[in-house]
Design a protein around this motif. Structure first.
Motif, PDB file in Angstrom:
ATOM      1  N   ALA A   1      -6.141  -5.347  -7.131  1.00 26.62           N
ATOM      2  CA  ALA A   1      -5.005  -4.944  -6.285  1.00 26.62           C
ATOM      3  C   ALA A   1      -3.668  -5.373  -6.894  1.00 26.62           C
ATOM      4  O   ALA A   1      -2.624  -4.778  -6.600  1.00 26.62           O
ATOM      5  CB  ALA A   1      -5.168  -5.536  -4.883  1.00 26.62           C
ATOM      6  N   LYS A   2      -3.716  -6.375  -7.764  1.00 21.27           N
ATOM      7  CA  LYS A   2      -2.477  -6.843  -8.404  1.00 21.27           C
ATOM      8  C   LYS A   2      -1.882  -5.772  -9.305  1.00 21.27           C
ATOM      9  O   LYS A   2      -0.697  -5.795  -9.627  1.00 21.27           O
ATOM     10  CB  LYS A   2      -2.743  -8.123  -9.204  1.00 21.27           C
ATOM     11  CG  LYS A   2      -3.096  -9.301  -8.317  1.00 21.27           C
ATOM     12  CD  LYS A   2      -3.432 -10.542  -9.147  1.00 21.27           C
ATOM     13  CE  LYS A   2      -3.937 -11.656  -8.219  1.00 21.27           C
ATOM     14  NZ  LYS A   2      -4.842 -12.586  -8.898  1.00 21.27           N
ATOM     15  N   ASN A   3      -2.721  -4.830  -9.748  1.00 18.90           N
ATOM     16  CA  ASN A   3      -2.221  -3.745 -10.608  1.00 18.90           C
ATOM     17  C   ASN A   3      -1.822  -2.503  -9.819  1.00 18.90           C
ATOM     18  O   ASN A   3      -1.468  -1.476 -10.426  1.00 18.90           O
ATOM     19  CB  ASN A   3      -3.294  -3.355 -11.623  1.00 18.90           C
ATOM     20  CG  ASN A   3      -3.509  -4.429 -12.660  1.00 18.90           C
ATOM     21  OD1 ASN A   3      -2.576  -5.161 -12.998  1.00 18.90           O
ATOM     22  ND2 ASN A   3      -4.730  -4.552 -13.150  1.00 18.90           N
ATOM     23  N   ALA A   4      -1.893  -2.561  -8.507  1.00 17.58           N
ATOM     24  CA  ALA A   4      -1.580  -1.382  -7.693  1.00 17.58           C
ATOM     25  C   ALA A   4      -0.169  -0.866  -8.007  1.00 17.58           C
ATOM     26  O   ALA A   4       0.775  -1.658  -8.160  1.00 17.58           O
ATOM     27  CB  ALA A   4      -1.694  -1.727  -6.212  1.00 17.58           C
ATOM     28  N   TYR A   5      -0.081   0.448  -8.105  1.00 14.98           N
ATOM     29  CA  TYR A   5       1.236   1.098  -8.262  1.00 14.98           C
ATOM     30  C   TYR A   5       1.539   1.707  -6.897  1.00 14.98           C
ATOM     31  O   TYR A   5       1.057   2.787  -6.553  1.00 14.98           O
ATOM     32  CB  TYR A   5       1.165   2.164  -9.352  1.00 14.98           C
ATOM     33  CG  TYR A   5       2.480   2.889  -9.557  1.00 14.98           C
ATOM     34  CD1 TYR A   5       3.518   2.300 -10.273  1.00 14.98           C
ATOM     35  CD2 TYR A   5       2.680   4.169  -9.024  1.00 14.98           C
ATOM     36  CE1 TYR A   5       4.729   2.962 -10.457  1.00 14.98           C
ATOM     37  CE2 TYR A   5       3.884   4.834  -9.198  1.00 14.98           C
ATOM     38  CZ  TYR A   5       4.900   4.223  -9.916  1.00 14.98           C
ATOM     39  OH  TYR A   5       6.095   4.865 -10.093  1.00 14.98           O
TER      40      TYR A   5
END
Ligand code: THU
Length: 131
Positions: free
Chosen positions: A13-17
């Protein structure tokens, strides 16, 4: 495994755009061979073109040649109101995953993990027109 998958989904989720909704979601899909495939939501200025975390994870696994899956974990929202898979993702998962496949979901933080199955989330899934 449930815990491990949720932690992996939280990491993804830390890479969610997600600049439009500011709602980050991560998914971790366990393939039958033990490999874990990660996904996050990828939003678009044309909102409907957004891809959810679950489909990102599934498509990435499919593109790598995986076809059989044992479980999926989703992390999004809060412990009180965790993200559970949207209707489109339920249908897309049902193309490759059996109704008894465990689905774990949890908020981005907190100790509560909800457990269900794909069949509970999408009973009577559409499975084709006998083509
Ligand atoms: N979203 C997911 O990634 N997975 C879900 O199951 C629910 C919704 C995303 C789509 C959009 O980027 C954001 O969450 C808000 O709807």
């Amino acid at each position: 495994m449930k815990q491990k998958l949720i932690l992996a989904a939280r990491d993804a989720a830390k890479n969610a755009y997600c600049k439009y909704s500011n709602y980050a979601v991560g998914a971790a899909l366990l393939a039958e061979d033990g490999t874990i495939w990660l996904g996050c939501n990828v939003e678009n200025s044309s909102y409907g073109a957004t891809n959810c975390a679950e489909r990102t994870a599934l498509f990435s696994a499919i593109a790598a040649g995986k076809r059989k899956f044992s479980a999926i974990a989703i992390a999004g929202g809060t412990a009180d109101s965790p993200a559970s898979p949207c209707g489109i993702c339920r249908q897309v998962l049902s193309e490759f995953c059996s109704p008894d496949m465990p689905v774990y979901y949890a908020g981005l933080e907190g100790d509560i993990i909800c457990t269900t199955t794909l069949g509970e989330l999408l009973p009577f899934a559409f499975s084709g027109a006998n083509l």
